[in-house]
Design a protein around this motif. Structure first.
Motif, PDB file in Angstrom:
ATOM      1  N   THR B 206       0.823  -1.205   0.000  1.00  0.00           N
ATOM      2  CA  THR B 206       0.000   0.000   0.000  1.00  0.00           C
ATOM      3  C   THR B 206       0.861   1.260   0.000  1.00  0.00           C
ATOM      4  N   ARG B 208       2.754   2.475   2.282  1.00  0.00           N
ATOM      5  CA  ARG B 208       2.624   3.227   3.515  1.00  0.00           C
ATOM      6  C   ARG B 208       3.972   3.288   4.217  1.00  0.00           C
ATOM      7  N   ASP B 212       7.220   3.974   2.271  1.00  0.00           N
ATOM      8  CA  ASP B 212       6.605   4.919   1.351  1.00  0.00           C
ATOM      9  C   ASP B 212       7.636   5.621   0.465  1.00  0.00           C
ATOM     10  N   GLU B 240      -5.370   4.784  -1.577  1.00  0.00           N
ATOM     11  CA  GLU B 240      -4.389   4.340  -0.585  1.00  0.00           C
ATOM     12  C   GLU B 240      -5.086   3.879   0.689  1.00  0.00           C
TER      13      GLU B 240
END
Lengths: 200, 340
Positions: B206, B208, B212, B240
């Motif tokens: 994702t 994250r 990131d 997201e």
């Protein structure tokens, strides 16, 4: 015309359109994305004949992995299409010959009756029929040796590809992450006892 | 007539899944800002509405009325297509998640495969956005994201193979039913390494924090969505957060017993809490895992790129391979109470 037939023609048209665009579009990234669309629509066609395992695997492997890597490479190339089109007339006879041969071969193979819809008619299954389970049980019993041999060949190919591209150049400076993560607090921090200054 | 009725019922079911989901996405952004605020001894947003509870709505209004700026030389069609491609799979995946016994939109037999296929498509949004923006930073973000997602997908796939072996089915409803018994029967215990690998890979997939690098605001400004504004940016943002909720929902379904009650099999508490419907338990488990997403962001510094690759290829994949062998032995030996 049933709804399924209607869907089939919609998907088939999209598939043909996407496949034609792959080879006619100028921009190579657009071509790769049209190929993604073509894969996706062919997966939809497979879903229509209740081959859900093949359809999902198609999306998973070709759309989700292969084409991502493909795009990754294609996007970094700064292709100028002009030089690529230069020799069109020169190579036309060779290309046309190869194309004609392929068409003849396809017609002979597909028209021979082995692949006719009579010999492979669609079997109607009930709703609880699991395509995935059936495929698995056949693959791991009746076809277990071909399956295992194919996987070993693929493994050998992977190792060969890695060993061909793996080379160490002299004089490069690189970090060693596995060494870095083993560092403990004591290696990095030193406690110093500084005595206080005396007052005058 | 009958087909029309079926279609209407299916559409209503889709609305019943998506409406709470989108509300949850909106309030997850609020929760993130609040929770990280408290972790950093701040108050977080507290001006719009009572205690700041209308903040997500104010944010949405602001983004809706902003102009969508398309950079010069950008590929207009792909630029606008990218957010949609990012958001679509995150929603479509909810079709096979069971909210209660047999409470799912599609009783797909190959549910886990379908999920793998759909989650692997989310990366296209990021790649297309990065390329179509015609910007160096966006492009670098897209490249980073593509390499990262492809790497972690392998570990994620192997973790799912472990679940499949333990449950003996690809149908998510069967996966939950296989965990029946008590909290110790849930797959988090026999598949603990796979659970950790799956969840951490989910965080990486994702994009994250601490994975990131695709955004990396200190190095590449905002990565793949640097040129997006207004609603186009908002859709990326929604994607997201929807993906975070999806990963948490999948982890709870496959490792934390899905809609099963955690008090099952305990003499008094089990009967006391048996009236609570399954979806409530599932939502509580999802919220619990979502807290970890936020917690990670407040706690860990961003990984360096080579460290991400090392973790994915050299740690996670060997761990999953070894644990698959262990599960195989467990299934062969009928090791109770999970594999009998």
């Amino acid at each position: 015309m049933g709804f399924e037939k209607f869907l089939f023609y919609v998907f088939a048209l999209i598939l043909i359109f996407a496949a034609v665009r792959v080879i006619t579009v100028r921009n190579s990234v657009h071509a790769a994305l049209f190929l993604v669309l073509a894969f996706f629509t062919s997966a939809a066609l497979w879903l229509l004949i209740e081959a859900e395992f093949l359809a999902i695997t198609m999306v998973l492997v070709y759309v989700g992995a292969v084409m991502v890597l493909f795009l990754f490479v294609v996007m970094m190339l700064d292709l100028n299409t002009q030089p690529l089109r230069e020799g069109f007339i020169k190579y036309l006879p060779v290309g046309a010959t190869v194309a004609v041969i392929i068409v003849i071969e396809m017609v002979l193979a597909l028209g021979s009756g082995y692949f006719s819809s009579e010999s492979y008619s669609l079997v109607a299954r009930s709703a609880d029929y699991s395509n995935t389970k059936e495929l698995g049980s056949v693959l791991y019993t009746f076809y277990v040796y071909p399956f295992e041999i194919a996987s070993v060949i693929l493994l050998v190919a992977i190792i060969a590809a890695i060993s061909l591209t793996l080379r160490r150049r002299e004089g490069t400076k690189s970090q060693n992450p596995s060494h870095q993560v083993l560092v403990s607090r004591d290696d990095r921090i030193r406690l110093v006892n500084v005595p206080a200054e005396k007052k005058h | 007539m009958e087909t029309l009725l079926t279609i209407i019922i299916i559409l209503l079911k889709i609305v019943a899944i998506l409406a709470p989901l989108l509300t949850a996405v909106a309030y997850l952004t609020f929760a993130e800002r609040k929770i990280i605020g408290y972790m950093q001894i701040r108050l977080g947003p507290n001006r719009v509405g009572p205690k700041g509870w209308l903040q997500p709505i104010a944010d949405a209004m602001k983004l809706m009325f902003k102009e969508i700026i398309i950079p010069t030389q950008a590929d207009r069609f792909l630029f606008l297509l990218a957010p949609v491609v990012a958001f679509g799979p995150a929603l479509a995946a909810w079709a096979v998640i069971p909210f209660g016994n047999e409470m799912m939109l599609s009783h797909l037999d190959a549910g886990i495969l379908y999920l793998l296929a759909l989650t692997s498509m989310g990366v296209y949004g990021v790649i297309i956005a990065g390329w179509a923006s015609n910007s160096k930073y966006a492009f670098l973000g897209a490249m980073r994201s593509a390499a990262q997602i492809v790497s972690y997908e392998i570990a994620m796939g192997f973790a799912l193979v472990g679940v499949l072996m333990a449950a003996g089915s690809l149908n998510l409803n069967q996966v939950v039913l296989a965990q029946q018994g008590s909290i110790l029967h849930w797959f988090w215990l026999p598949l603990l390494p796979l659970f950790l690998v799956y969840f951490i890979s989910g965080v990486a997939e994702t994009n994250r924090a601490p994975f990131d690098v695709a955004e990396g605001e200190s190095e590449i400004v905002a990565g793949f969505h640097v040129d997006y504004s207004g609603m186009a940016f908002a859709v990326f943002f929604l994607a997201e957060y929807a993906n975070m909720i999806l990963v948490s929902a999948l982890a709870s379904t496959m490792f934390l017993g899905g809609w099963l009650s955690p008090f099952e099999g305990i003499p008094v508490l089990g009967q006391l809490f048996s009236f609570v419907p399954g979806p409530i338990w599932l939502v509580m488990k999802i919220s619990f895992l979502l807290l970890f997403f936020l917690w990670f962001r407040a706690t860990f510094p961003r990984y360096r790129y080579d460290q991400i690759m090392r973790l994915g290829w050299k740690v996670f994949i060997p761990v999953t391979l070894v644990w698959l062998l262990v599960i195989g032995l467990g299934v062969l030996g009928h090791v109770g109470p999970w594999f009998d």
